[in-house]
Design a protein around this motif. Sequence first.
Motif, short mmCIF file in Angstrom:
data_model
loop_
_atom_site.label_atom_id
_atom_site.label_comp_id
_atom_site.label_asym_id
_atom_site.label_seq_id
_atom_site.Cartn_x
_atom_site.Cartn_y
_atom_site.Cartn_z
N LEU A 5 0.63 -1.15 -0.06
CA LEU A 5 0.09 -0.16 0.12
C LEU A 5 0.92 1.36 0.08
O LEU A 5 1.66 1.39 0.93
N PHE A 6 0.70 2.03 -0.89
CA PHE A 6 1.69 3.35 -1.11
C PHE A 6 0.80 4.54 -0.59
O PHE A 6 -0.57 4.24 -0.89
N ILE A 7 1.14 5.18 0.23
CA ILE A 7 0.46 6.38 0.79
C ILE A 7 1.18 7.93 0.54
O ILE A 7 2.32 7.76 0.64
N CYS A 8 0.25 8.60 0.53
CA CYS A 8 0.40 10.15 0.32
C CYS A 8 -0.53 11.05 1.00
O CYS A 8 -1.39 10.47 1.45
N HIS A 9 -0.41 12.02 0.75
CA HIS A 9 -1.25 12.88 1.56
C HIS A 9 -2.71 12.93 0.94
O HIS A 9 -3.76 12.79 1.74
N GLY A 10 -2.86 13.19 -0.39
CA GLY A 10 -4.17 13.02 -0.97
C GLY A 10 -4.59 12.09 -1.87
O GLY A 10 -5.62 12.08 -2.38
N ASN A 11 -3.64 11.01 -2.47
CA ASN A 11 -3.95 10.04 -3.07
C ASN A 11 -4.31 10.62 -4.76
O ASN A 11 -4.96 9.59 -5.00
N ILE A 12 -3.63 11.44 -4.99
CA ILE A 12 -3.84 12.01 -6.37
C ILE A 12 -2.68 12.41 -7.17
O ILE A 12 -2.54 12.30 -8.39
N CYS A 13 -1.69 12.45 -6.63
CA CYS A 13 -0.22 12.37 -7.07
C CYS A 13 0.93 11.44 -6.87
O CYS A 13 1.06 10.60 -7.56
N ARG A 14 1.48 11.40 -5.67
CA ARG A 14 2.78 10.61 -5.45
C ARG A 14 2.15 9.06 -5.29
O ARG A 14 2.85 8.20 -5.77
N SER A 15 1.38 8.78 -4.19
CA SER A 15 1.03 7.29 -4.00
C SER A 15 0.06 6.77 -5.51
O SER A 15 0.62 5.55 -5.65
N THR A 16 -0.27 7.35 -6.10
CA THR A 16 -1.14 6.92 -7.38
C THR A 16 0.03 6.57 -8.34
O THR A 16 0.16 5.66 -8.84
N MET A 17 1.16 7.72 -8.37
CA MET A 17 2.08 7.37 -9.47
C MET A 17 2.78 6.11 -9.08
O MET A 17 3.20 5.42 -9.73
N ALA A 18 3.19 5.97 -7.74
CA ALA A 18 3.93 4.88 -7.19
C ALA A 18 3.03 3.44 -7.45
O ALA A 18 3.66 2.61 -7.78
N GLU A 19 1.67 3.66 -7.35
CA GLU A 19 0.81 2.54 -7.52
C GLU A 19 0.95 1.91 -8.84
O GLU A 19 1.23 0.55 -9.39
N MET A 88 5.28 8.38 1.20
CA MET A 88 6.11 9.15 0.55
C MET A 88 7.00 10.30 1.24
O MET A 88 8.35 10.82 0.71
N ASP A 89 6.66 10.67 2.40
CA ASP A 89 7.65 11.62 3.00
C ASP A 89 7.27 11.40 4.50
O ASP A 89 6.68 10.70 5.17
N SER A 90 8.16 12.07 5.41
CA SER A 90 8.12 11.65 6.74
C SER A 90 6.70 12.15 7.40
O SER A 90 6.20 11.69 8.66
N TRP A 91 6.10 13.33 6.93
CA TRP A 91 4.96 13.73 7.21
C TRP A 91 3.78 12.71 7.05
O TRP A 91 2.95 12.48 8.08
N ASN A 92 3.90 12.07 5.92
CA ASN A 92 3.15 11.08 5.83
C ASN A 92 3.28 9.92 6.91
O ASN A 92 2.04 9.18 7.12
N ILE A 93 4.60 9.32 7.26
CA ILE A 93 4.68 8.44 8.14
C ILE A 93 3.95 8.85 9.38
O ILE A 93 3.51 7.83 9.90
N ARG A 94 4.33 9.89 9.94
CA ARG A 94 3.58 10.54 11.05
C ARG A 94 2.11 10.35 11.14
O ARG A 94 1.45 9.58 11.96
N LEU A 111 8.91 5.11 0.90
CA LEU A 111 9.48 4.52 -0.19
C LEU A 111 11.06 4.46 -0.59
O LEU A 111 11.67 3.65 -0.80
N LEU A 112 11.46 5.63 -0.34
CA LEU A 112 12.99 6.01 -0.76
C LEU A 112 13.78 5.25 0.46
O LEU A 112 15.20 5.26 0.13
N ASP A 113 13.27 4.76 1.41
CA ASP A 113 14.33 3.90 2.46
C ASP A 113 14.73 2.73 1.66
O ASP A 113 15.87 2.15 2.09
N TYR A 114 14.25 2.40 0.57
CA TYR A 114 14.68 1.17 -0.23
C TYR A 114 15.90 1.27 -0.99
O TYR A 114 16.47 0.58 -1.57
#
Length: 148
Positions: A5-19, A88-94, A111-114
């Motif tokens: 499961l990819f997660i970002c703030h709004g699920n319209i940019c980064r997490s969608t792209m990652a998916e 996607m970022d530390s704010w998402n993780i929190r 994601l970029l921890d890998y």
Amino acid sequence: MTRILFICHGNICRSTMAEFVMKDLVRKSGRENDFFIDSKATSTEEIGNPPHPGTVRKMHQVGIPMNPHRASQMKKSDYEDFDLILGMDSWNIRNILKITGGDSEGKVHMLLDYTNHPRDIADPWYTHNFDETYNDVLEGCEALLNAL
């Protein structure tokens, strides 16, 4: 089957792209049956909205197919339903940890921890730089697939 499961703030940019980048990499590697891949948001701001036009444009430009997608919010139960939850970022993780109530099983990572250069992926909603975001997402997804 590994459930990602990819997660970002709004699920319209980064997490969608990652998916969709990850689905494309998995398909090209012949490992489609090994993974279930989805994406969600930590916020409610974009729920029900389609991917950002910049994300759609970038995916089209690089030839990555996108299935119909509408932003949805992560639920606490997603922690049990997925093997890896990638922000996607530390704010998402929190925010992920607030939603899940913690990470007792070590499923939550950026994601970029890998990659060899762990860092946040900038939000193109603010930067307007979908090329940079795509490059970071691709780097992360390739490293993730290699790790799996």
